[in-house]
Design an enzyme around this catalytic site. Structure first.
Site, PDB file in Angstrom:
ATOM      1  N   LYS A  42     -34.266  25.834  -5.272  1.00  0.00           N
ATOM      2  CA  LYS A  42     -35.048  25.128  -4.263  1.00  0.00           C
ATOM      3  C   LYS A  42     -36.521  25.560  -4.274  1.00  0.00           C
ATOM      4  CE  LYS A  42     -31.293  23.320  -2.168  1.00  0.00           C
ATOM      5  NZ  LYS A  42     -30.154  23.756  -2.991  1.00  0.00           N
TER       6      LYS A  42
HETATM    7  C1  LIG Z   1     -28.986  23.093  -3.346  1.00  0.00           C
HETATM    8  C2  LIG Z   1     -28.170  23.727  -4.397  1.00  0.00           C
HETATM    9  C3  LIG Z   1     -27.365  22.966  -5.256  1.00  0.00           C
HETATM   10  C4  LIG Z   1     -27.228  21.467  -5.106  1.00  0.00           C
HETATM   11  O1  LIG Z   1     -28.420  20.796  -5.448  1.00  0.00           O
HETATM   12  P1  LIG Z   1     -28.629  19.270  -5.001  1.00  0.00           P
HETATM   13  O2  LIG Z   1     -30.033  18.962  -5.371  1.00  0.00           O
HETATM   14  O3  LIG Z   1     -28.428  19.248  -3.516  1.00  0.00           O
HETATM   15  O4  LIG Z   1     -27.636  18.462  -5.716  1.00  0.00           O
HETATM   16  C5  LIG Z   1     -26.681  23.616  -6.257  1.00  0.00           C
HETATM   17  N1  LIG Z   1     -26.741  24.966  -6.401  1.00  0.00           N
HETATM   18  C6  LIG Z   1     -27.495  25.732  -5.581  1.00  0.00           C
HETATM   19  C7  LIG Z   1     -27.502  27.188  -5.782  1.00  0.00           C
HETATM   20  C8  LIG Z   1     -28.244  25.142  -4.574  1.00  0.00           C
HETATM   21  O5  LIG Z   1     -28.985  25.915  -3.776  1.00  0.00           O
END
Ligand SMILES: *Cc1c(COP(=O)(O)O)cnc(C)c1O
Length: 499
Positions: A113
């Site tokens: 993120k």
């Molecule tokens: C948010 C997240 C995901 C999922 O990603 P999306 O963009 O919501 O599909 C997968 N793995 C981790 C560690 C995340 O923080």
């Protein structure tokens, strides 16, 4: 470049407006009217460039109402050595000849993120100046764990902006919880909700979609925006690393210029894989996008049947950031696959809201199957994969990344497709240390140890340093301790804003 609504219910807007609003007020998500293309010549010219330089090229195509100088400032403020612990931002790790892992967790909060949330606040504060607003911006975030901390870090102490994060009470790991509840900054608020991620997300979406309520907030001097991947400003930066990864592989000689590759993406809200899809549509040579889910496999079922059905049990797993039954960004993907038919999207999403399910037509499914393949991994298989990959390659992955790997191993077995493949590593193994340590050493390894002892033990057996964002957590003061019922989200917002 203009942005339109996926539901054909809003006028075209500039990117600054789309980013400031977060989502379309009457429901729907902003998407670029056309997807810009980077031809092979232009792509070849980018080989060997730094992450920031690749970002400048991609972002400039979409943020046409930002000046090149503004974009450069955003990039410089985000992708630097203070925020990321690796000079490449998103380095590639070679697993074997045909498989590389794109480590997207080198930012301040140890999850992918950060790749977007380090730069998005820069987009947003400039958007507010551009569009002009006399109101204070309030960012509402629903998080399954990782977005919350990444958004708090990105937005803390940004003038003119308050951020309120809602997370499922007892639905995130101890480290994730402490990361959020120890956040400083004078504009940050963190609230635990007695419910799951979908409850948090629905409550927040409902507030966004309530025009009356937004008028009321405006009278009080507040305007809402979103840092979730429903906001275009959050999604856009994620396109960059798909180009970056490809270019780096060409640069390393691992992939021929123009050669197609696969991407495997551990998926929850469908944001990360959607960014890969945009990269593909922009001309990046992609063979297949492989969508990996955990046992909450709504997406796998959808891609295999054409029926999206959220009427099922919500299961808590060791990969909590993927415990999602309503994947918001699927809406944008369907809009592309259905040939920009906003009326169709409105109908399908309307059915999802009223009946919890919808079915898409044959043509849309055919379009989807051309580029996308989907699979899921159960809990046992996920933990087995962590152990097996560590044993075989001496490389340790987190639980989410392990879901991706297992789904990829299955995909190769089923299809025989040996196309060069990149897997997104979405979190540092230290972020989900208990499950990871248990997977490698057995249940005994975590018994009687708190989460900080398991961090140290994981560091010892892997020889990896504990991620800097997780190191001193146990010595920080908890600053946020609100716990509310799932029907009290609105009330909490009002209490925090003092209205
Ligand atoms: C948010 C997240 C995901 C999922 O990603 P999306 O963009 O919501 O599909 C997968 N793995 C981790 C560690 C995340 O923080």
């Amino acid at each position: 470049m203009k942005y339109i609504s996926t539901r054909n219910n809003y006028p075209r807007v500039d990117s600054a407006e789309a980013i400031k609003m977060g989502m379309v007020p009457s429901g729907g998500l902003f998407v670029p009217e056309e997807i810009p293309v980077i031809d092979n010549k232009r792509l070849a010219a980018l080989a060997g460039k730094s992450y920031g330089e690749v970002a400048r090229e991609i972002l400039g195509l979409y943020l046409t109402d930002y000046s090149p100088g503004e974009i450069d400032d955003c990039i410089a403020g985000a992708y630097n050595q203070e925020n990321f612990d690796h000079p490449d931002m998103a380095p590639l790790h070679k697993l074997d000849e045909g498989t590389y892992i794109l480590e997207l967790w080198h930012g301040p909060t140890a999850a992918f993120k950060d790749m977007a949330l380090q730069i998005m606040p820069h987009f947003l504060s400039r958007a507010v100046t551009k569009v002009g607003s006399d109101k204070e911006i309030v960012i509402l975030v629903a998080t399954s764990g990782d977005t919350g901390k990444a958004a708090l870090e990105g937005f803390k102490n940004v003038p003119g902006i308050k951020i309120i994060v809602f997370y499922p009470h007892e639905g995130v790991s101890k480290v994730q919880e402490l990361q959020m509840t120890t956040t400083d900054g004078d504009n940050t608020y963190v609230v635990a909700v007695r419910g799951n991620f979908d409850d948090c997300q629905n409550a927040v979406k409902e507030i966004f979609g309530d025009e009356e309520y937004n008028k009321f907030l405006a009278e009080k001097g507040y305007e809402l925006s979103s840092a979730n991947s429903i906001n275009w400003g959050r999604l856009l930066p994620q396109i960059v690393y798909y180009f970056w990864a490809y270019l780096d592989l060409v640069n390393k000689g691992a992939v021929e210029p123009g050669g197609k590759i696969n991407f495997v993406v551990p998926t929850g809200n469908f944001g990360n894989i959607l960014a890969a899809y945009y990269a593909y549509r922009m001309g990046l040579p992609v063979n297949k996008l492989i969508c990996a889910s955990n046992i909450n496999k709504v997406l796998t079922d959808f891609f295999n049947t054409g029926i999206y059905d959220r009427n099922r049990e919500f299961i808590k797993t060791a990969s909590p950031s993927m415990d999602i039954l309503i994947s918001s960004n699927l809406e944008r993907f369907l809009f592309e696959a259905a040939g920009h038919d906003g009326d169709k999207i409105r109908e399908w999403l309307g059915q999802l809201a009223s009946r919890g399910m919808f079915r898409v037509d044959r043509e849309t499914m055919d379009e989807i199957s051309r580029i996308l393949s989907a699979g899921y991994a159960g809990e046992e298989d996920t933990l087995w994969t962590i152990r097996e990959v560590f044993r075989r390659y001496g490389y340790i992955v987190d639980t989410h990344t392990a879901v991706g790997l297992k789904v990829y191993f299955d995909y190769v077995k089923q299809t025989g497709d040996r196309t060069f493949t990149v897997l997104d590593a979405t979190a540092s193994p230290f972020k989900f240390n208990r499950a990871v340590l248990e997977a490698v050493e057995g249940p005994g390894a975590v018994q009687g140890r708190d989460e900080f002892e398991t961090l140290r033990e994981l560091s010892r057996i892997t020889g990896m340093e504990i991620h800097p964002g997780l190191k001193a957590l146990d010595r920080k003061a908890v600053r946020h301790d609100r716990v509310i019922g799932k029907d009290e989200v609105k009330a909490a917002v009002e209490e925090i804003l003092g209205i």
